[in-house]
Design a protein around this motif. Sequence first.
Motif, mmCIF file in Angstrom:
data_model
loop_
_atom_site.group_PDB
_atom_site.id
_atom_site.type_symbol
_atom_site.label_atom_id
_atom_site.label_comp_id
_atom_site.label_asym_id
_atom_site.label_seq_id
_atom_site.Cartn_x
_atom_site.Cartn_y
_atom_site.Cartn_z
ATOM 1 N N SER A 169 6.180 -2.056 4.457
ATOM 2 C CA SER A 169 4.968 -2.866 4.313
ATOM 3 C C SER A 169 3.958 -2.645 5.432
ATOM 4 N N ILE A 170 4.418 -2.134 6.565
ATOM 5 C CA ILE A 170 3.483 -1.902 7.676
ATOM 6 C C ILE A 170 3.140 -0.421 7.826
ATOM 7 N N GLY A 171 3.474 0.345 6.789
ATOM 8 C CA GLY A 171 3.165 1.770 6.804
ATOM 9 C C GLY A 171 1.678 2.034 6.675
ATOM 10 N N GLN A 172 1.329 3.266 6.849
ATOM 11 C CA GLN A 172 -0.074 3.680 6.807
ATOM 12 C C GLN A 172 -0.639 3.709 5.389
ATOM 13 N N THR A 173 0.205 4.038 4.405
ATOM 14 C CA THR A 173 -0.300 4.215 3.041
ATOM 15 C C THR A 173 0.577 3.475 2.031
ATOM 16 N N ASN A 174 0.033 3.262 0.850
ATOM 17 C CA ASN A 174 0.808 2.675 -0.233
ATOM 18 C C ASN A 174 1.909 3.616 -0.702
ATOM 19 N N LEU A 175 1.661 4.929 -0.601
ATOM 20 C CA LEU A 175 2.682 5.907 -0.962
ATOM 21 C C LEU A 175 3.909 5.752 -0.061
ATOM 22 N N GLU A 176 3.658 5.498 1.211
ATOM 23 C CA GLU A 176 4.746 5.272 2.159
ATOM 24 C C GLU A 176 5.504 3.986 1.808
ATOM 25 N N PHE A 177 4.769 2.947 1.428
ATOM 26 C CA PHE A 177 5.397 1.684 1.042
ATOM 27 C C PHE A 177 6.283 1.902 -0.182
ATOM 28 N N LYS A 178 5.790 2.663 -1.165
ATOM 29 C CA LYS A 178 6.586 2.957 -2.358
ATOM 30 C C LYS A 178 7.871 3.684 -1.992
ATOM 31 N N HIS A 209 26.953 -13.061 -7.407
ATOM 32 C CA HIS A 209 26.201 -12.091 -6.602
ATOM 33 C C HIS A 209 25.605 -10.977 -7.462
ATOM 34 N N TYR A 210 26.321 -10.600 -8.511
ATOM 35 C CA TYR A 210 25.815 -9.582 -9.423
ATOM 36 C C TYR A 210 24.532 -10.048 -10.109
ATOM 37 N N GLU A 211 24.539 -11.281 -10.579
ATOM 38 C CA GLU A 211 23.351 -11.831 -11.245
ATOM 39 C C GLU A 211 22.164 -11.899 -10.283
ATOM 40 N N PHE A 212 22.423 -12.344 -9.051
ATOM 41 C CA PHE A 212 21.352 -12.397 -8.057
ATOM 42 C C PHE A 212 20.798 -10.999 -7.819
ATOM 43 N N ALA A 213 21.701 -10.025 -7.674
ATOM 44 C CA ALA A 213 21.296 -8.638 -7.437
ATOM 45 C C ALA A 213 20.488 -8.080 -8.610
ATOM 46 N N PHE A 214 20.919 -8.393 -9.823
ATOM 47 C CA PHE A 214 20.224 -7.923 -11.018
ATOM 48 C C PHE A 214 18.790 -8.456 -11.056
ATOM 49 N N ASN A 215 18.641 -9.742 -10.801
ATOM 50 C CA ASN A 215 17.301 -10.346 -10.801
ATOM 51 C C ASN A 215 16.440 -9.789 -9.669
ATOM 52 N N LEU A 216 17.029 -9.625 -8.500
ATOM 53 C CA LEU A 216 16.288 -9.060 -7.370
ATOM 54 C C LEU A 216 15.870 -7.620 -7.669
ATOM 55 N N MET A 217 16.759 -6.854 -8.273
ATOM 56 C CA MET A 217 16.438 -5.460 -8.618
ATOM 57 C C MET A 217 15.236 -5.413 -9.566
ATOM 58 N N ASN A 218 15.230 -6.263 -10.572
ATOM 59 C CA ASN A 218 14.104 -6.288 -11.513
ATOM 60 C C ASN A 218 12.801 -6.624 -10.801
ATOM 61 N N MET A 219 12.858 -7.586 -9.897
ATOM 62 C CA MET A 219 11.659 -7.961 -9.131
ATOM 63 C C MET A 219 11.180 -6.807 -8.253
ATOM 64 N N MET A 220 12.116 -6.134 -7.607
ATOM 65 C CA MET A 220 11.767 -5.043 -6.702
ATOM 66 C C MET A 220 11.180 -3.851 -7.437
ATOM 67 N N VAL A 221 11.771 -3.514 -8.567
ATOM 68 C CA VAL A 221 11.252 -2.398 -9.370
ATOM 69 C C VAL A 221 9.849 -2.717 -9.862
ATOM 70 N N ALA A 222 9.641 -3.930 -10.359
ATOM 71 C CA ALA A 222 8.304 -4.344 -10.828
ATOM 72 C C ALA A 222 7.301 -4.293 -9.682
ATOM 73 N N PHE A 223 7.708 -4.762 -8.523
ATOM 74 C CA PHE A 223 6.835 -4.747 -7.355
ATOM 75 C C PHE A 223 6.483 -3.308 -6.966
ATOM 76 N N LYS A 224 7.469 -2.446 -6.928
ATOM 77 C CA LYS A 224 7.246 -1.033 -6.585
ATOM 78 C C LYS A 224 6.279 -0.389 -7.571
ATOM 79 N N ASP A 225 6.452 -0.693 -8.849
ATOM 80 C CA ASP A 225 5.595 -0.108 -9.884
ATOM 81 C C ASP A 225 4.142 -0.573 -9.755
ATOM 82 N N LYS A 226 3.910 -1.733 -9.153
ATOM 83 C CA LYS A 226 2.545 -2.251 -8.994
ATOM 84 C C LYS A 226 1.832 -1.697 -7.751
ATOM 85 N N ILE A 227 2.577 -1.083 -6.852
ATOM 86 C CA ILE A 227 1.942 -0.509 -5.665
ATOM 87 C C ILE A 227 1.147 0.710 -6.101
#
Length: 117
Positions: A55-64, A98-116
């Motif tokens: 998040s503190i990188g120079q570019t969005n590509l780096e953040f991705k 823990h699996y369910e938490f991980a699954f939901n977090l993974m979906n959030m992270m992938v969606a977030f990455k795709d929006k960068i």
Amino acid sequence: MDFKFEKLTIWQKSMDFGESINTVAYKFPREEIFNLSSQIRRAVDSIALNISEGSIGQTNLEFKKFMGYSIRSLAEVVTCLHKAKRREYISEEEFLKHYEFAFNLMNMMVAFKDKIQ
């Protein structure tokens, strides 16, 4: 909160997940201290660490790129959870929680990455 990553829900949830998994790892047998226990704790910590570092990188590509590392670390944690369940270090109920938490977090992270952009 002064850093932009502290405002990110994925960072906050990954911090919570890290503490929960850390507690689980300390229940593993002593012979796993340098193996599965260490591996799962390092992987789960890496999730939040990579989000903040990217998040503190120079570019969005780096953040991705760092989000990709974070996602991979989460997948590693899930694999460690499977190992722990197979070795009967954790119950089915604990695994599923823990699996369910991980699954939901993974979906959030992938969606977030795709929006960068």
